[in-house]
Design an enzyme around this catalytic site. Structure first.
Site, mmCIF file in Angstrom:
data_model
loop_
_atom_site.group_PDB
_atom_site.id
_atom_site.type_symbol
_atom_site.label_atom_id
_atom_site.label_comp_id
_atom_site.label_asym_id
_atom_site.label_seq_id
_atom_site.Cartn_x
_atom_site.Cartn_y
_atom_site.Cartn_z
ATOM 1 N N LYS A 79 16.772 96.495 66.886
ATOM 2 C CA LYS A 79 16.319 97.584 66.462
ATOM 3 C C LYS A 79 15.001 97.665 66.114
ATOM 4 O O LYS A 79 14.526 97.945 64.988
ATOM 5 C CB LYS A 79 17.232 98.303 65.079
ATOM 6 C CG LYS A 79 17.339 99.494 64.758
ATOM 7 C CD LYS A 79 18.524 100.044 63.825
ATOM 8 C CE LYS A 79 18.428 101.467 63.398
ATOM 9 N NZ LYS A 79 18.817 102.352 64.525
ATOM 10 N N TYR A 86 13.462 98.545 61.924
ATOM 11 C CA TYR A 86 13.699 99.684 61.094
ATOM 12 C C TYR A 86 15.343 99.923 60.744
ATOM 13 O O TYR A 86 16.226 99.414 61.670
ATOM 14 C CB TYR A 86 13.271 101.150 61.418
ATOM 15 C CG TYR A 86 13.925 101.984 62.530
ATOM 16 C CD1 TYR A 86 13.755 101.319 63.963
ATOM 17 C CD2 TYR A 86 14.761 102.718 62.263
ATOM 18 C CE1 TYR A 86 14.311 101.890 65.029
ATOM 19 C CE2 TYR A 86 15.468 103.414 63.463
ATOM 20 C CZ TYR A 86 15.374 103.123 64.690
ATOM 21 O OH TYR A 86 16.017 103.571 65.758
ATOM 22 N N ARG A 108 21.851 93.571 59.550
ATOM 23 C CA ARG A 108 21.301 93.948 60.991
ATOM 24 C C ARG A 108 19.764 93.751 60.927
ATOM 25 O O ARG A 108 19.419 93.478 61.993
ATOM 26 C CB ARG A 108 22.029 95.220 61.551
ATOM 27 C CG ARG A 108 21.242 95.651 63.105
ATOM 28 C CD ARG A 108 21.777 96.612 63.627
ATOM 29 N NE ARG A 108 21.480 98.019 63.038
ATOM 30 C CZ ARG A 108 21.996 99.246 63.050
ATOM 31 N NH1 ARG A 108 22.703 99.465 63.990
ATOM 32 N NH2 ARG A 108 21.645 100.255 62.644
ATOM 33 N N ARG A 121 -7.027 93.332 66.708
ATOM 34 C CA ARG A 121 -6.014 93.407 67.768
ATOM 35 C C ARG A 121 -5.609 92.580 68.511
ATOM 36 O O ARG A 121 -6.461 92.319 69.717
ATOM 37 C CB ARG A 121 -6.193 94.965 68.330
ATOM 38 C CG ARG A 121 -5.223 95.465 69.035
ATOM 39 C CD ARG A 121 -5.365 96.552 69.848
ATOM 40 N NE ARG A 121 -4.106 96.965 70.672
ATOM 41 C CZ ARG A 121 -3.802 96.472 71.986
ATOM 42 N NH1 ARG A 121 -4.428 95.540 72.324
ATOM 43 N NH2 ARG A 121 -2.700 96.711 72.450
ATOM 44 N N HIS A 162 -2.548 90.195 70.702
ATOM 45 C CA HIS A 162 -1.194 90.351 70.757
ATOM 46 C C HIS A 162 -0.197 89.239 70.003
ATOM 47 O O HIS A 162 0.658 89.648 69.432
ATOM 48 C CB HIS A 162 -0.519 89.899 72.209
ATOM 49 C CG HIS A 162 -1.024 91.044 72.960
ATOM 50 N ND1 HIS A 162 -2.257 92.005 73.135
ATOM 51 C CD2 HIS A 162 -0.084 92.042 73.787
ATOM 52 C CE1 HIS A 162 -2.101 92.811 73.824
ATOM 53 N NE2 HIS A 162 -0.997 93.188 74.238
ATOM 54 N N GLU A 188 24.779 102.780 76.634
ATOM 55 C CA GLU A 188 24.866 103.530 75.506
ATOM 56 C C GLU A 188 24.108 104.936 75.558
ATOM 57 O O GLU A 188 24.014 105.300 76.672
ATOM 58 C CB GLU A 188 24.357 102.830 74.208
ATOM 59 C CG GLU A 188 22.586 102.372 74.196
ATOM 60 C CD GLU A 188 22.341 101.604 72.966
ATOM 61 O OE1 GLU A 188 22.890 101.754 71.859
ATOM 62 O OE2 GLU A 188 20.992 101.195 72.803
#
Ligand code: PLP
Length: 275
Positions: free
Chosen positions: A139, A22, A41, A90, A92, A172
């Protein structure tokens, strides 16, 4: 479409696995900040996790501009989210024939900060060992590690949690990058897998490197250096540069917003639309 009409499958891997990337790009009065940097990015993040999406920077810009025009072009956060898509089961492993889900919306954010020591918000922060995964450079929409660190800060009555690794070195914060000031030196940890390549960090370093009264360093910082700093700042797209005046209950420097913050925020405010 209205938010209430948007539909995403419960089998979407973004929902089931946090399998997505995102971005959040700020926009003030219709002007986006750092848009191309954010999209680049995101494209790097998508490539890193093997999601193939062909949208160009210009196509993303059209999406962002249409959200701005539909939402009144005030102070907006443009949220962009791409997940691997919905599979029938579902499992992986990455599914073969899956179409990525693209989700974008705009939401109101506070007005851009002003470079005024008396008006700026000031943060208190605590510290914690960084317990997130070893790919903090991506991210990812899997934000549980960040959420848990942020929540622990909220529960101890502070605004942010500043993180350190097993070597007691700064990484961070739970939703921001961190800068430390000593004298006229402005320092931040170098980019590696322990932290996000923050767009605000990139722009701020570039802007401050053109300021002859400051020395800018990207280097490993011990938590002792952080605690003994004259100023600490946390940076992110929506917050820009926020001074941290108290860390773990102790004042940073003289416990007040510093002069270098004032200079940095004023230079950032002047130059941010150039990116
Ligand atoms: N670090 C983390 C963990 C974040 O979540 C964020 C913003 O979401 C940042 C840093 C700041 O990044 P940017 O300046 O690109 O918004």
């Amino acid at each position: 479409m209205a938010m209430g009409e948007a539909k995403i499958s419960p089998m979407d891997r973004g929902f089931l696995f946090g399998d997505g990337i995102y971005e959040m790009v700020p926009s003030y009065g219709g002007q986006l900040v750092g848009f191309t940097l954010h999209i680049k990015r995101m494209q790097q993040g998508l490539a890193a996790i093997g999601i193939q999406l062909t949208q160009s920077v210009d196509e993303w810009r059209e999406i962002a501009e249409s959200l701005i025009s539909k939402n009144g072009s005030g102070n907006l956060g443009i949220y962009l989210h791409v997940s691997r898509g919905a599979d029938v089961k579902r499992f992986h492993a990455f599914p073969d024939n899956v179409t990525p889900t693209v989700f974008a919306f705009a939401f109101e954010i506070p007005a851009a900060p002003v470079a005024d020591k008396n008006l700026t918000k000031q943060f208190k922060a605590n510290t914690a060992q960084d317990l997130r995964w070893k790919h903090c450079d991506i991210k990812s929409t899997s934000l549980l590690g960040n959420v848990m660190h942020f929540q622990s800060g909220q529960e101890s009555g502070v605004n942010e949690t500043i993180l350190y690794n097993a070597q007691n070195e700064l990484t961070e914060a739970s939703s921001c990058n961190v800068f430390v000031v000593k004298g006229t030196r402005v320092m931040t940890p170098p980019l590696d897998k322990q932290l996000l390549p923050d767009i605000t960090r990139y722009m701020l370093l570039d802007i401050l490197r053109q300021e002859p009264t400051l020395a800018v360093e990207e280097r490993v910082l011990s938590m002792d250096e952080v605690r003994n700093a004259d100023e600490i700042w946390v940076t992110s797209s929506s917050k820009e540069i926020v001074p941290v005046v108290e860390l773990d209950g102790q004042p940073i420097g003289n416990g007040k917003v510093g002069d270098i913050w004032q200079l940095a925020q004023s230079l950032y405010s002047k130059n941010k639309f150039n990116y």
